[in-house]
Design a protein around this motif. Structure first.
Motif, PDB file in Angstrom:
ATOM      1  N   GLY A 127       0.804  -1.219   0.000  1.00  0.00           N
ATOM      2  CA  GLY A 127       0.000   0.000   0.000  1.00  0.00           C
ATOM      3  C   GLY A 127       0.839   1.273   0.000  1.00  0.00           C
ATOM      4  N   GLN A 128       2.058   1.214   0.575  1.00  0.00           N
ATOM      5  CA  GLN A 128       2.926   2.394   0.599  1.00  0.00           C
ATOM      6  C   GLN A 128       3.333   2.774  -0.822  1.00  0.00           C
ATOM      7  OE1 GLN A 128       4.346   4.106   3.569  1.00  0.00           O
ATOM      8  NE2 GLN A 128       2.477   3.178   4.356  1.00  0.00           N
ATOM      9  N   GLU A 130       1.682   1.934  -3.554  1.00  0.00           N
ATOM     10  CA  GLU A 130       0.472   2.365  -4.267  1.00  0.00           C
ATOM     11  C   GLU A 130       0.143   3.812  -3.938  1.00  0.00           C
ATOM     12  OE1 GLU A 130      -2.754  -0.283  -3.542  1.00  0.00           O
ATOM     13  OE2 GLU A 130      -1.998  -1.755  -4.989  1.00  0.00           O
ATOM     14  N   ALA A 131       0.254   4.162  -2.657  1.00  0.00           N
ATOM     15  CA  ALA A 131      -0.038   5.538  -2.258  1.00  0.00           C
ATOM     16  C   ALA A 131       0.963   6.493  -2.897  1.00  0.00           C
ATOM     17  CB  ALA A 131       0.008   5.663  -0.737  1.00  0.00           C
ATOM     18  N   ALA A 132       2.235   6.083  -2.937  1.00  0.00           N
ATOM     19  CA  ALA A 132       3.263   6.936  -3.545  1.00  0.00           C
ATOM     20  C   ALA A 132       2.949   7.175  -5.012  1.00  0.00           C
ATOM     21  CB  ALA A 132       4.638   6.283  -3.392  1.00  0.00           C
ATOM     22  N   LEU A 137       4.028  10.377  -7.837  1.00  0.00           N
ATOM     23  CA  LEU A 137       5.478  10.182  -7.811  1.00  0.00           C
ATOM     24  C   LEU A 137       5.858   9.169  -8.896  1.00  0.00           C
ATOM     25  CD1 LEU A 137       6.193   9.863  -3.964  1.00  0.00           C
ATOM     26  CD2 LEU A 137       6.435  11.880  -5.400  1.00  0.00           C
ATOM     27  N   GLN A 141      11.109   8.331  -7.830  1.00  0.00           N
ATOM     28  CA  GLN A 141      10.734   9.132  -6.661  1.00  0.00           C
ATOM     29  C   GLN A 141      10.107   8.268  -5.573  1.00  0.00           C
ATOM     30  OE1 GLN A 141       8.280  12.015  -8.729  1.00  0.00           O
ATOM     31  NE2 GLN A 141       9.727  13.669  -8.267  1.00  0.00           N
ATOM     32  N   GLU A 145      11.776   8.377  -1.991  1.00  0.00           N
ATOM     33  CA  GLU A 145      11.059   9.085  -0.930  1.00  0.00           C
ATOM     34  C   GLU A 145      10.320   8.153   0.025  1.00  0.00           C
ATOM     35  OE1 GLU A 145      11.223  12.291  -0.452  1.00  0.00           O
ATOM     36  OE2 GLU A 145      12.436  12.678  -2.235  1.00  0.00           O
ATOM     37  N   VAL A 146       9.843   7.030  -0.492  1.00  0.00           N
ATOM     38  CA  VAL A 146       8.937   6.218   0.315  1.00  0.00           C
ATOM     39  C   VAL A 146       9.473   4.811   0.590  1.00  0.00           C
ATOM     40  CG1 VAL A 146       6.620   5.230   0.425  1.00  0.00           C
ATOM     41  CG2 VAL A 146       6.950   7.520  -0.542  1.00  0.00           C
ATOM     42  N   PRO A 149      13.705   4.539   2.120  1.00  0.00           N
ATOM     43  CA  PRO A 149      13.912   4.966   3.516  1.00  0.00           C
ATOM     44  C   PRO A 149      13.307   3.976   4.510  1.00  0.00           C
ATOM     45  CG  PRO A 149      13.119   6.794   2.191  1.00  0.00           C
ATOM     46  CD  PRO A 149      13.055   5.579   1.322  1.00  0.00           C
ATOM     47  N   GLN A 150      12.161   3.413   4.169  1.00  0.00           N
ATOM     48  CA  GLN A 150      11.549   2.429   5.070  1.00  0.00           C
ATOM     49  C   GLN A 150      12.275   1.098   4.979  1.00  0.00           C
ATOM     50  OE1 GLN A 150       7.206   2.317   5.330  1.00  0.00           O
ATOM     51  NE2 GLN A 150       7.118   4.116   4.032  1.00  0.00           N
ATOM     52  N   ARG A 153      15.434   1.093   7.057  1.00  0.00           N
ATOM     53  CA  ARG A 153      15.137   0.930   8.480  1.00  0.00           C
ATOM     54  C   ARG A 153      14.777  -0.502   8.819  1.00  0.00           C
ATOM     55  NH1 ARG A 153      12.089   6.247  10.343  1.00  0.00           N
ATOM     56  NH2 ARG A 153      13.127   7.759   9.017  1.00  0.00           N
ATOM     57  N   VAL A 226      10.128   1.664  11.804  1.00  0.00           N
ATOM     58  CA  VAL A 226       8.942   2.383  11.348  1.00  0.00           C
ATOM     59  C   VAL A 226       7.732   1.836  12.096  1.00  0.00           C
ATOM     60  CG1 VAL A 226       7.540   2.990   9.372  1.00  0.00           C
ATOM     61  CG2 VAL A 226       9.985   2.662   9.090  1.00  0.00           C
ATOM     62  N   LYS A 227       7.065   2.716  12.850  1.00  0.00           N
ATOM     63  CA  LYS A 227       5.870   2.271  13.578  1.00  0.00           C
ATOM     64  C   LYS A 227       4.705   2.161  12.607  1.00  0.00           C
ATOM     65  CE  LYS A 227       7.795   3.272  17.810  1.00  0.00           C
ATOM     66  NZ  LYS A 227       9.083   3.681  17.254  1.00  0.00           N
ATOM     67  N   ARG A 228       3.991   1.057  12.652  1.00  0.00           N
ATOM     68  CA  ARG A 228       2.844   0.894  11.762  1.00  0.00           C
ATOM     69  C   ARG A 228       1.572   0.740  12.562  1.00  0.00           C
ATOM     70  NH1 ARG A 228       5.162   0.819   7.004  1.00  0.00           N
ATOM     71  NH2 ARG A 228       7.208  -0.138   6.863  1.00  0.00           N
TER      72      ARG A 228
ATOM     73  N   LEU B  54      -3.905   1.680 -11.148  1.00  0.00           N
ATOM     74  CA  LEU B  54      -3.279   0.786 -10.171  1.00  0.00           C
ATOM     75  C   LEU B  54      -3.599  -0.647 -10.576  1.00  0.00           C
ATOM     76  CD1 LEU B  54      -3.795   2.537  -6.717  1.00  0.00           C
ATOM     77  CD2 LEU B  54      -1.691   2.293  -8.024  1.00  0.00           C
ATOM     78  N   PHE B  87      -7.424   5.162   0.180  1.00  0.00           N
ATOM     79  CA  PHE B  87      -7.446   3.708   0.290  1.00  0.00           C
ATOM     80  C   PHE B  87      -8.184   3.242   1.541  1.00  0.00           C
ATOM     81  CE2 PHE B  87      -3.681   4.971  -2.022  1.00  0.00           C
ATOM     82  CZ  PHE B  87      -3.619   4.079  -3.080  1.00  0.00           C
ATOM     83  N   ASN B  91      -2.859   3.971   4.095  1.00  0.00           N
ATOM     84  CA  ASN B  91      -1.562   4.014   3.412  1.00  0.00           C
ATOM     85  C   ASN B  91      -0.840   5.349   3.555  1.00  0.00           C
ATOM     86  OD1 ASN B  91      -2.176   1.469   2.637  1.00  0.00           O
ATOM     87  ND2 ASN B  91      -2.596   1.953   0.499  1.00  0.00           N
ATOM     88  N   PHE B  93       2.320   7.528   4.542  1.00  0.00           N
ATOM     89  CA  PHE B  93       3.732   7.168   4.552  1.00  0.00           C
ATOM     90  C   PHE B  93       4.190   7.072   5.999  1.00  0.00           C
ATOM     91  CE2 PHE B  93       3.255   9.776   0.570  1.00  0.00           C
ATOM     92  CZ  PHE B  93       3.016   8.666  -0.226  1.00  0.00           C
ATOM     93  N   HIS B  95       6.918   6.605   7.615  1.00  0.00           N
ATOM     94  CA  HIS B  95       8.156   7.193   8.137  1.00  0.00           C
ATOM     95  C   HIS B  95       8.141   8.720   8.055  1.00  0.00           C
ATOM     96  CE1 HIS B  95       8.530   7.228   3.884  1.00  0.00           C
ATOM     97  NE2 HIS B  95       9.731   7.769   3.883  1.00  0.00           N
ATOM     98  N   LYS B  96       7.027   9.297   7.626  1.00  0.00           N
ATOM     99  CA  LYS B  96       6.956  10.752   7.505  1.00  0.00           C
ATOM    100  C   LYS B  96       5.881  11.296   8.457  1.00  0.00           C
ATOM    101  CE  LYS B  96       8.647  11.193   2.771  1.00  0.00           C
ATOM    102  NZ  LYS B  96       9.857  11.987   3.060  1.00  0.00           N
ATOM    103  N   VAL B 109       6.161  16.564  -6.898  1.00  0.00           N
ATOM    104  CA  VAL B 109       5.493  16.377  -8.191  1.00  0.00           C
ATOM    105  C   VAL B 109       5.157  17.715  -8.837  1.00  0.00           C
ATOM    106  CG1 VAL B 109       3.507  15.353  -9.364  1.00  0.00           C
ATOM    107  CG2 VAL B 109       4.556  14.180  -7.422  1.00  0.00           C
ATOM    108  N   ALA B 139       1.298   6.406  12.848  1.00  0.00           N
ATOM    109  CA  ALA B 139       0.940   5.372  13.822  1.00  0.00           C
ATOM    110  C   ALA B 139       0.429   5.964  15.132  1.00  0.00           C
ATOM    111  CB  ALA B 139       2.144   4.459  14.087  1.00  0.00           C
ATOM    112  N   ARG B 153      -4.092  14.669   2.025  1.00  0.00           N
ATOM    113  CA  ARG B 153      -2.939  14.393   1.160  1.00  0.00           C
ATOM    114  C   ARG B 153      -3.358  14.383  -0.312  1.00  0.00           C
ATOM    115  NH1 ARG B 153       0.195   8.744   1.852  1.00  0.00           N
ATOM    116  NH2 ARG B 153      -1.816   7.926   1.156  1.00  0.00           N
TER     117      ARG B 153
END
Lengths: 228, 246
Positions: A127-128, A130-132, A137, A141, A145-146, A149-150, A153, A226-228, B54, B87, B91, B93, B95-96, B109, B139, B153
């Motif tokens: 999903g990360q 897909e969202a990017a 992006l 990119q 960016e997405v 970096p994850q 970690r 990365v906290k999810r 997608l 979604f 989803n 990000f 880490h941001k 973009v 989180a 977003r």
């Protein structure tokens, strides 16, 4: 324990471990860069790149490091005459041996870095990506960016293991006449005796190098998770 | 109907042997809010995801604002920038921070200056009611808050149309309304929306049209009032019977 003192007084153990650290640092940087490129190839949407990446990893990972370093030294340097230091230099042989050893160590460990990163990529939910993509992006990119970096970690703990293995694997460079710690150990055993003291000095030396690395990476992997 | 913005013509897709989309024709006008509804496995989510590619399609055509969906590459990225997507699983990000989640698209973009993007992001976060959480990480937020950030977003890209793929299905019941309220407000502001949802309250309040899918086909469409009170097809009545009896 007087023996240990004698060894330390008579031989430059610190300089030998200095070379170990030197080899480790430069090989690690090289392995990280090449390994990242390989990992990107292996997760890219381009089939040819994926196959090339997989071919590299499977070939290099399954070749003994000794063979790779001998190939770099005898094959590439002595036979093909590819110099990483001009022949006019007074330290021509020594520098070429060190630099080719670094190339070999980096090339070998890049395969493991690649696989560690790829396992990191697998910790990033689909999903990360897909969202990017859905915010516009590009593939590059999204990676920068997405995903990466994850992935880094998620890969910190396995990367720490690779780095520790690399530190100890630098001892193989002694067979292509790089005078790092284990080379000095052989010299001492040759000149003195193969006593416990010699063993202890070098074993402790490596533990001193690798134990903090392990603890640092464990802390980092916990702190940066990365906290999810 | 207003000028067509999203047009699907004879769209087909298989997942292996399963024919998930069968000759789908669908036109969504500018400013229109369309709710896609149907039983599990009817292809409604897949349909929603084909609109920003997608999911790829095998035959037929999809155009957004008169332009056919491009193949992979820069052009497709540019199109996706104009099609917002929300979604089921948010989803964001991970880490941001919340603020970085909202500014990433505009800065990378659209090439917006960071300060301008942050100012606009704060306005949007204010609009969806999570501005005070801007420095936190996803989180640390509740599901409802995360989904509202996800909407912000998407909005930050000034999309021409927004796709919602079951935006409230992963939420705890008490958080569904806070997300629906934002969506209703968005619909009233004139945003073109295609929403996959079973929330009939939302459909009645905000939708211009309900499209009922079953087995990958559009079975029936109409205004929410017509559809919910007086569905014509047997399959739609059967489906409504199952979700309305509780």
């Amino acid at each position: 324990m007087g023996e240990i003192g004698d060894i330390l007084a008579k031989y430059d153990v610190l300089a030998a471990f200095g070379m170990t650290v030197y080899l480790t640092v430069f090989s690690a940087v090289g392995a990280l860069l090449l390994g990242t490129v390989l990992a990107i190839m292996r997760v890219s949407p381009v089939g040819v790149l994926r196959s090339l990446g997989a071919f590299y990893v499977n070939t290099v990972r399954n070749t003994p490091l000794t063979l790779i370093l001998v190939f770099c030294s005898l094959g590439v340097f002595f036979i093909l005459q590819l110099n990483l230091e001009p022949a006019s230099s007074p330290t021509f042989l020594r520098d070429n041996a060190i630099r080719w050893a670094i190339v070999g160590l980096a090339a070998y460990h890049a395969a493991f870095v690649c696989e560690a990163l790829r396992s990191g990529v697998n910790t990033v939910p689909a999903g990360q990506a897909e969202a990017a993509r859905s915010i516009g992006l590009t593939f590059g990119q999204s990676l920068r960016e997405v995903i990466l970096p994850q992935a880094f970690r998620g890969a910190i703990a396995p990367l720490g293991s690779v780095l520790i293995a690399l530190t100890k694997n630098t001892t193989v460079a002694s067979i292509v006449s790089v005078s790092e710690a284990s080379a000095l150990m052989k010299v001492i055993i040759e000149n003195e005796t193969a006593g416990t003291a010699v063993f202890l000095v070098f074993a402790i030396g490596f533990v001193v190098l690798t134990l903090p690395v392990g603890m640092l990476f464990t802390t980092l992997s916990r702190r940066l998770a990365v906290k999810r | 109907m207003s000028e067509p913005l999203v047009v699907l013509e004879r769209v087909n897709k298989h997942f292996g042997d399963l024919h998930v989309l069968r000759d789908i024709d669908l036109t969504v006008g500018r400013g229109e809010v369309v709710v896609l509804i149907g039983p599990s496995g009817s292809g409604k989510s897949t349909l929603c995801r084909t609109i920003n590619r997608l999911e790829t399609i095998e035959s037929g055509s999809i155009t957004v604002d008169g332009k056919a969906l491009p193949e992979e590459g820069k052009e497709l990225a540019a199109l996706r920038a104009d099609v917002g997507m929300v979604f089921q699983s948010f989803n964001l990000f991970a880490h941001k921070t919340i603020l970085e989640n909202v500014t990433l698209g505009p800065v990378k973009v659209r090439g917006t200056k960071k300060a301008d993007a942050e100012k606009r992001a704060m306005e949007l976060l204010e609009r969806v009611g999570v501005a005070h959480q801007a420095e936190k990480y996803p989180a640390q937020l509740s599901g409802g808050q995360q989904q509202r950030v996800a909407i912000a977003r998407s909005l930050a890209m000034d999309p021409k149309v927004m796709l919602f793929d079951e935006p409230t299905s992963a939420l705890d019941p008490e958080m569904i309304n806070e997300v629906l309220d934002v969506m209703v407000e968005l619909a009233r502001s004139g945003m073109t929306m295609i929403v996959v949802t079973h929330e009939m309250g939302f459909a009645r309040k905000a939708a211009n049209r309900v499209v009922f899918l079953s087995d990958g086909q559009v079975v029936e469409e109409g205004t929410p009032e017509e559809f919910f009170t007086n569905a014509r097809s047997e399959r739609a009545r059967d489906f409504l019977g199952k979700i309305l009896t509780h």
